[in-house]
Design a protein around this motif. Structure first.
Motif, PDB file in Angstrom:
ATOM      1  N   TYR A  91       0.827  -1.202   0.000  1.00 54.68           N
ATOM      2  CA  TYR A  91       0.000   0.000   0.000  1.00 54.68           C
ATOM      3  C   TYR A  91       0.858   1.248   0.000  1.00 54.68           C
ATOM      4  O   TYR A  91       2.041   1.213   0.345  1.00 54.68           O
ATOM      5  CB  TYR A  91      -0.875   0.041   1.267  1.00 54.68           C
ATOM      6  N   ALA A  92       0.218   2.359  -0.288  1.00 56.12           N
ATOM      7  CA  ALA A  92       0.839   3.662  -0.073  1.00 56.12           C
ATOM      8  C   ALA A  92       1.040   3.822   1.438  1.00 56.12           C
ATOM      9  O   ALA A  92       0.249   3.290   2.230  1.00 56.12           O
ATOM     10  CB  ALA A  92      -0.057   4.775  -0.619  1.00 56.12           C
ATOM     11  N   PRO A  93       2.070   4.543   1.840  1.00 58.26           N
ATOM     12  CA  PRO A  93       2.333   4.706   3.277  1.00 58.26           C
ATOM     13  C   PRO A  93       1.144   5.248   4.076  1.00 58.26           C
ATOM     14  O   PRO A  93       0.952   4.840   5.227  1.00 58.26           O
ATOM     15  CB  PRO A  93       3.515   5.671   3.307  1.00 58.26           C
ATOM     16  N   HIS A  94       0.323   6.115   3.485  1.00 57.44           N
ATOM     17  CA  HIS A  94      -0.794   6.684   4.253  1.00 57.44           C
ATOM     18  C   HIS A  94      -1.831   5.633   4.641  1.00 57.44           C
ATOM     19  O   HIS A  94      -2.611   5.849   5.573  1.00 57.44           O
ATOM     20  CB  HIS A  94      -1.434   7.869   3.505  1.00 57.44           C
ATOM     21  N   LEU A  95      -1.852   4.484   3.973  1.00 51.50           N
ATOM     22  CA  LEU A  95      -2.725   3.378   4.364  1.00 51.50           C
ATOM     23  C   LEU A  95      -1.953   2.306   5.135  1.00 51.50           C
ATOM     24  O   LEU A  95      -2.434   1.786   6.133  1.00 51.50           O
ATOM     25  CB  LEU A  95      -3.375   2.741   3.137  1.00 51.50           C
ATOM     26  N   GLY A  96      -0.769   1.972   4.638  1.00 48.83           N
ATOM     27  CA  GLY A  96       0.005   0.888   5.228  1.00 48.83           C
ATOM     28  C   GLY A  96       0.502   1.156   6.633  1.00 48.83           C
ATOM     29  O   GLY A  96       0.413   0.284   7.504  1.00 48.83           O
ATOM     30  N   HIS A  97       1.033   2.347   6.869  1.00 55.80           N
ATOM     31  CA  HIS A  97       1.576   2.644   8.198  1.00 55.80           C
ATOM     32  C   HIS A  97       0.514   2.612   9.301  1.00 55.80           C
ATOM     33  O   HIS A  97       0.723   1.975  10.340  1.00 55.80           O
ATOM     34  CB  HIS A  97       2.338   3.965   8.189  1.00 55.80           C
TER      35      HIS A  97
ATOM     36  N   PRO B 235      -9.956   3.577   8.478  1.00 52.79           N
ATOM     37  CA  PRO B 235     -11.220   3.925   7.806  1.00 52.79           C
ATOM     38  C   PRO B 235     -11.030   4.289   6.327  1.00 52.79           C
ATOM     39  O   PRO B 235     -11.934   4.054   5.528  1.00 52.79           O
ATOM     40  CB  PRO B 235     -11.729   5.125   8.613  1.00 52.79           C
ATOM     41  N   ALA B 236      -9.862   4.811   5.962  1.00 52.38           N
ATOM     42  CA  ALA B 236      -9.621   5.179   4.562  1.00 52.38           C
ATOM     43  C   ALA B 236      -9.502   3.962   3.645  1.00 52.38           C
ATOM     44  O   ALA B 236      -9.590   4.097   2.426  1.00 52.38           O
ATOM     45  CB  ALA B 236      -8.351   6.030   4.459  1.00 52.38           C
ATOM     46  N   TRP B 237      -9.299   2.772   4.231  1.00 55.61           N
ATOM     47  CA  TRP B 237      -9.213   1.543   3.439  1.00 55.61           C
ATOM     48  C   TRP B 237     -10.597   1.226   2.903  1.00 55.61           C
ATOM     49  O   TRP B 237     -11.563   1.136   3.653  1.00 55.61           O
ATOM     50  CB  TRP B 237      -8.692   0.395   4.314  1.00 55.61           C
ATOM     51  N   LYS B 238     -10.719   1.085   1.603  1.00 55.17           N
ATOM     52  CA  LYS B 238     -12.011   0.909   0.937  1.00 55.17           C
ATOM     53  C   LYS B 238     -12.511  -0.526   1.050  1.00 55.17           C
ATOM     54  O   LYS B 238     -11.991  -1.421   0.403  1.00 55.17           O
ATOM     55  CB  LYS B 238     -11.903   1.296  -0.533  1.00 55.17           C
ATOM     56  N   ARG B 239     -13.517  -0.733   1.872  1.00 52.79           N
ATOM     57  CA  ARG B 239     -14.094  -2.064   2.047  1.00 52.79           C
ATOM     58  C   ARG B 239     -15.036  -2.439   0.906  1.00 52.79           C
ATOM     59  O   ARG B 239     -15.466  -3.586   0.814  1.00 52.79           O
ATOM     60  CB  ARG B 239     -14.826  -2.141   3.390  1.00 52.79           C
ATOM     61  N   ASP B 240     -15.362  -1.481   0.050  1.00 51.33           N
ATOM     62  CA  ASP B 240     -16.307  -1.759  -1.035  1.00 51.33           C
ATOM     63  C   ASP B 240     -15.610  -2.019  -2.373  1.00 51.33           C
ATOM     64  O   ASP B 240     -16.276  -2.183  -3.379  1.00 51.33           O
ATOM     65  CB  ASP B 240     -17.313  -0.614  -1.174  1.00 51.33           C
ATOM     66  N   ARG B 241     -14.284  -2.079  -2.388  1.00 54.03           N
ATOM     67  CA  ARG B 241     -13.606  -2.383  -3.654  1.00 54.03           C
ATOM     68  C   ARG B 241     -12.822  -3.674  -3.522  1.00 54.03           C
ATOM     69  O   ARG B 241     -12.548  -4.138  -2.426  1.00 54.03           O
ATOM     70  CB  ARG B 241     -12.713  -1.231  -4.091  1.00 54.03           C
TER      71      ARG B 241
ATOM     72  N   GLU C 283       4.712   1.264  -1.590  1.00 57.68           N
ATOM     73  CA  GLU C 283       5.970   1.420  -0.863  1.00 57.68           C
ATOM     74  C   GLU C 283       5.938   0.823   0.532  1.00 57.68           C
ATOM     75  O   GLU C 283       6.968   0.741   1.205  1.00 57.68           O
ATOM     76  CB  GLU C 283       6.351   2.902  -0.735  1.00 57.68           C
ATOM     77  N   CYS C 284       4.770   0.411   1.000  1.00 63.87           N
ATOM     78  CA  CYS C 284       4.621  -0.170   2.337  1.00 63.87           C
ATOM     79  C   CYS C 284       4.076  -1.589   2.181  1.00 63.87           C
ATOM     80  O   CYS C 284       2.927  -1.780   1.791  1.00 63.87           O
ATOM     81  CB  CYS C 284       3.672   0.684   3.178  1.00 63.87           C
ATOM     82  N   VAL C 285       4.915  -2.583   2.468  1.00 62.18           N
ATOM     83  CA  VAL C 285       4.522  -3.977   2.315  1.00 62.18           C
ATOM     84  C   VAL C 285       4.071  -4.515   3.666  1.00 62.18           C
ATOM     85  O   VAL C 285       4.790  -4.405   4.658  1.00 62.18           O
ATOM     86  CB  VAL C 285       5.689  -4.835   1.771  1.00 62.18           C
TER      87      VAL C 285
END
Length: 187
Positions: free
Chosen positions: A23-29, A39-45, A69-71
Motif C-alpha cells: 500500500y501507499a504509506p498513508h494506508l500501510g503505516h 477507515p480510509a481503506w475501501k471495504r467496497d472495492r 511502498e509499504c509492504v
C-alpha cells in the motif's frame, strides 16, 4: 487446488495464514500501527491478497512502485481463508472447470472471491514453472477480511528492502535465509 503446478504455499500456523499486500504509506503505516485497516481503506472495492512473499515483491518491485511502498504481512484466520477458498470463482474462464462461458460468468458475478494463479517467482523475481495463488476479495469477503479475519498486521517493508539490498550487493545466500518460510497449505 493441490496439484503440483497450482499449490498454495504460505507461511501458516495451525490457526492462521500470512498473506501480503502493498500500500501507499498513508494506508500501510496506520494499518501496521493499529493492527487493523484504517477507515480510509475501501471495504467496497476488490482487494488482492497474496500468500507468496516473492510474488508480492515481484508485484511491488521490492516496495519501490508508487502507492506500493509499504509492504504488509497480514496474518489472517485460517477459517476465514478457507471460507474465501470455498466461495471463490476463477477470475478467467477455464474449459476444464466450467461447462460453458455463461455458467462461469454467473459464478463470477455471484462470487465474493476471485482466484488467479500467476507464475511463482524466485529470489531474483524470475518466473518459475509452478503457479502462485492470488485471491481477489470483494463485497462480503473484503469486509470479513478487514473486520473479522485479520489477526495481526506487520510492516515488512524493512525486510523487503534488506533482502533486496543483499541481492543487489551480491549476497543471494544471505538474502535467501531471510525469506519467510512458506510451505504447502492444506496438506
Amino acid at each position: 487446488m493441490h496439484d503440483q503446478n497450482r499449490r498454495i504455499r504460505a507461511a501458516h500456523t495451525a490457526t492462521t495464514i500470512t498473506v501480503y499486500q502493498a500500500y501507499a504509506p498513508h494506508l500501510g503505516h496506520p494499518a501496521a500501527r493499529d493492527g487493523r485497516f484504517p477507515p480510509a481503506w475501501k471495504r467496497d472495492r476488490m482487494t488482492w491478497i497474496k500468500p507468496s512473499f516473492l510474488w508480492m515483491m515481484y508485484r511491488c518491485g521490492w516496495a519501490t512502485k508508487p502507492d506500493q511502498e509499504c509492504v504488509l504481512a497480514i496474518e489472517i484466520d485460517r477459517a476465514g481463508f478457507d471460507w474465501a477458498l470455498g466461495n471463490a470463482c476463477l477470475s478467467h474462464f477455464d474449459r476444464d472447470v466450467h461447462p460453458d462461458r455463461e455458467t462461469w460468468q454467473r459464478e463470477l458475478k455471484s462470487s465474493p472471491v476471485r482466484v488467479q494463479w500467476d507464475p511463482e517467482r524466485d529470489l531474483h523475481l524470475r518466473a518459475l514453472p509452478h503457479r502462485s495463488l492470488q485471491l481477489g476479495l470483494t463485497g462480503e469477503a473484503a469486509r470479513r477480511y478487514a473486520d473479522e479475519w485479520t489477526v495481526s498486521i506487520t510492516d515488512v517493508t524493512p525486510l523487503a528492502k534488506e533482502i533486496h539490498h543483499l541481492l543487489t550487493t551480491g549476497a543471494p545466500e544471505a538474502a535467501a535465509r531471510l525469506l519467510p518460510e512458506e510451505r504447502p497449505y492444506g496438506d
